[in-house]
Write an enzyme that holds these catalytic residues in place. Structure first.
Site, PDB file in Angstrom:
ATOM      1  N   SER A 130      -5.959   9.345   2.439  1.00  0.00           N
ATOM      2  CA  SER A 130      -4.881  10.109   3.083  1.00  0.00           C
ATOM      3  C   SER A 130      -5.189  11.595   2.916  1.00  0.00           C
ATOM      4  O   SER A 130      -5.886  11.983   1.964  1.00  0.00           O
ATOM      5  CB  SER A 130      -3.557   9.787   2.387  1.00  0.00           C
ATOM      6  N   TYR A 143       0.903   8.531  -5.311  1.00  0.00           N
ATOM      7  CA  TYR A 143       0.205   8.267  -4.049  1.00  0.00           C
ATOM      8  C   TYR A 143      -1.035   9.158  -3.939  1.00  0.00           C
ATOM      9  O   TYR A 143      -2.124   8.687  -3.624  1.00  0.00           O
ATOM     10  CB  TYR A 143       1.170   8.535  -2.892  1.00  0.00           C
TER      11      TYR A 143
HETATM   12  P1  NDP Z   1       2.681   0.300   6.816  1.00  0.00           P
HETATM   13  O1  NDP Z   1       3.746   0.458   5.783  1.00  0.00           O
HETATM   14  O2  NDP Z   1       3.017   0.266   8.252  1.00  0.00           O
HETATM   15  O3  NDP Z   1       1.819  -1.011   6.476  1.00  0.00           O
HETATM   16  C1  NDP Z   1       1.371  -1.239   5.174  1.00  0.00           C
HETATM   17  C2  NDP Z   1       0.569  -2.523   5.159  1.00  0.00           C
HETATM   18  O4  NDP Z   1       0.079  -2.739   3.811  1.00  0.00           O
HETATM   19  C3  NDP Z   1       1.403  -3.733   5.534  1.00  0.00           C
HETATM   20  O5  NDP Z   1       0.650  -4.560   6.386  1.00  0.00           O
HETATM   21  C4  NDP Z   1       1.643  -4.423   4.185  1.00  0.00           C
HETATM   22  O6  NDP Z   1       1.717  -5.825   4.313  1.00  0.00           O
HETATM   23  C5  NDP Z   1       0.375  -4.067   3.456  1.00  0.00           C
HETATM   24  N1  NDP Z   1       0.472  -4.198   1.998  1.00  0.00           N
HETATM   25  C6  NDP Z   1       1.226  -3.460   1.129  1.00  0.00           C
HETATM   26  N2  NDP Z   1       1.025  -3.899  -0.129  1.00  0.00           N
HETATM   27  C7  NDP Z   1       0.128  -4.921  -0.052  1.00  0.00           C
HETATM   28  C8  NDP Z   1      -0.468  -5.771  -1.021  1.00  0.00           C
HETATM   29  N3  NDP Z   1      -0.194  -5.659  -2.336  1.00  0.00           N
HETATM   30  N4  NDP Z   1      -1.345  -6.731  -0.597  1.00  0.00           N
HETATM   31  C9  NDP Z   1      -1.641  -6.844   0.727  1.00  0.00           C
HETATM   32  N5  NDP Z   1      -1.091  -6.075   1.694  1.00  0.00           N
HETATM   33  C10 NDP Z   1      -0.221  -5.130   1.285  1.00  0.00           C
HETATM   34  O7  NDP Z   1       1.647   1.468   6.489  1.00  0.00           O
HETATM   35  P2  NDP Z   1       0.604   2.261   7.415  1.00  0.00           P
HETATM   36  O8  NDP Z   1       0.056   1.393   8.457  1.00  0.00           O
HETATM   37  O9  NDP Z   1       1.201   3.547   7.732  1.00  0.00           O
HETATM   38  O10 NDP Z   1      -0.508   2.560   6.311  1.00  0.00           O
HETATM   39  C11 NDP Z   1      -1.739   1.871   6.229  1.00  0.00           C
HETATM   40  C12 NDP Z   1      -2.622   2.625   5.254  1.00  0.00           C
HETATM   41  O11 NDP Z   1      -2.823   3.950   5.746  1.00  0.00           O
HETATM   42  C13 NDP Z   1      -2.024   2.785   3.864  1.00  0.00           C
HETATM   43  O12 NDP Z   1      -3.032   2.683   2.902  1.00  0.00           O
HETATM   44  C14 NDP Z   1      -1.455   4.185   3.890  1.00  0.00           C
HETATM   45  O13 NDP Z   1      -1.358   4.745   2.608  1.00  0.00           O
HETATM   46  C15 NDP Z   1      -2.484   4.880   4.741  1.00  0.00           C
HETATM   47  N6  NDP Z   1      -2.020   6.107   5.357  1.00  0.00           N
HETATM   48  C16 NDP Z   1      -0.925   6.131   6.180  1.00  0.00           C
HETATM   49  C17 NDP Z   1      -0.492   7.306   6.747  1.00  0.00           C
HETATM   50  C18 NDP Z   1       0.702   7.402   7.610  1.00  0.00           C
HETATM   51  O14 NDP Z   1       1.148   8.542   7.906  1.00  0.00           O
HETATM   52  N7  NDP Z   1       1.291   6.307   8.070  1.00  0.00           N
HETATM   53  C19 NDP Z   1      -1.228   8.567   6.510  1.00  0.00           C
HETATM   54  C20 NDP Z   1      -2.357   8.434   5.647  1.00  0.00           C
HETATM   55  C21 NDP Z   1      -2.736   7.244   5.103  1.00  0.00           C
HETATM   56  P3  NDP Z   1       3.115  -6.654   4.254  1.00  0.00           P
HETATM   57  O15 NDP Z   1       4.085  -5.975   5.171  1.00  0.00           O
HETATM   58  O16 NDP Z   1       2.688  -8.005   4.731  1.00  0.00           O
HETATM   59  O17 NDP Z   1       3.543  -6.610   2.829  1.00  0.00           O
END
Ligand code: NDP
Length: 235
Positions: A130, A143
């Site tokens: 990020s 984070y």
């Molecule tokens: P979302 O909250 O939309 O999705 C998060 C995903 O991570 C979900 O599919 C969730 O699955 C999964 N997840 C969480 N914990 C676990 C776990 N312990 N095991 C397996 N799966 C898990 O987030 P984003 O799509 O926004 O983010 C995706 C990545 O990008 C993250 O790493 C985030 O930190 C990073 N990011 C996002 C930004 C943003 O602005 N959105 C900016 C920079 C980085 P489920 O729902 O099935 O639990």
């Protein structure tokens, strides 16, 4: 692209957009999820991908997932959570949940993916960091720490695994329109847009296209890098 790609946390957001794009490009896509079964099933029906429920924090669940799905050519460590609040109020449980999901989860998945990649002398590992892992975010110390840790892991592994033909890179997005940012008010989003030279926040597809580039021929000579799709928010 005739490759197998496993994307952690692909039930929603950036992971789901990547699953759609890689499937469209002809990859065999494995969607990992933890809680969002209905979303994962819907996406699998739409894309023809396989789905696996596994909490990336749990080594035995990760190992079972990799044993079931066979060799993975491209691993995208995308699963993540966010936590907003003062560092003084951060509980030990919250701290560990953040580091376990982001860092330990990536450690589990990379170790499980490596035997096949080393055997093939080929592989791509893409870790989703990020901008806050680059610059640090107030009230997001856990984070920022976890995301900065992924950058360190990426650089070290790029050196260690390069001789085995495995490229390891970090994608560090700026603000992307997903559930993770659903708590932001209209005013906050507007001011974030204003501070972004390109005048907009990103979409999950913006990140997915970069992942596809790095996973394909575009990434042949790229390893150990941190590439940040952020509209110029952090330069
Ligand atoms: P979302 O909250 O939309 O999705 C998060 C995903 O991570 C979900 O599919 C969730 O699955 C999964 N997840 C969480 N914990 C676990 C776990 N312990 N095991 C397996 N799966 C898990 O987030 P984003 O799509 O926004 O983010 C995706 C990545 O990008 C993250 O790493 C985030 O930190 C990073 N990011 C996002 C930004 C943003 O602005 N959105 C900016 C920079 C980085 P489920 O729902 O099935 O639990």
């Amino acid at each position: 692209m005739n490759k197998t790609v496993l994307i952690t946390g692909a039930s929603r957001g950036i992971g789901a957009a990547a699953a759609r794009l890689f499937a469209k490009e002809g990859c065999h896509v494995i969607i990992n999820y933890r809680k969002s079964k209905a979303e994962a099933e819907k996406l699998a029906a739409e894309t023809g991908a396989e789905i696996f429920c596994a909490d990336v924090r749990d080594r035995s669940q990760v190992d079972a997932m990799f044993s079931a799905c066979g060799g993975v050519d491209i691993l995208i460590n995308n699963a993540g959570i966010s936590r907003f609040g003062l560092f003084s109020d951060l509980t030990s449980a919250e701290w560990h949940e953040m580091l376990d999901t982001t860092l330990t989860g990536a450690y589990h998945c990379i170790q499980a993916a490596l035997p096949h990649m080393i055997h093939q002398k080929d592989g791509r590992i893409l870790n989703i960091s990020s901008i806050w892992g680059i610059t640090g975010a107030s009230c997001e110390a856990a984070y920022s720490t976890a995301k900065a840790g992924l950058i360190g892991m990426t650089r070290a592994l790029a050196k260690e695994l390069g001789p085995s033909g495995i490229r390891v890179n970090c994608v560090a997005p700026g603000v992307i329109d997903t559930d993770m940012n659903a708590h932001l008010t209209k005013e906050t989003l507007a001011s974030l847009q204003e501070e972004t030279p390109l005048g907009t926040i990103g979409t999950p597809e913006d990140v997915a296209r970069l992942l596809l580039f790095l996973a394909g021929r575009g990434g042949d000579f790229i390893t150990g890098q941190v590439i940040s799709p952020n509209g110029g928010f952090v330069i």
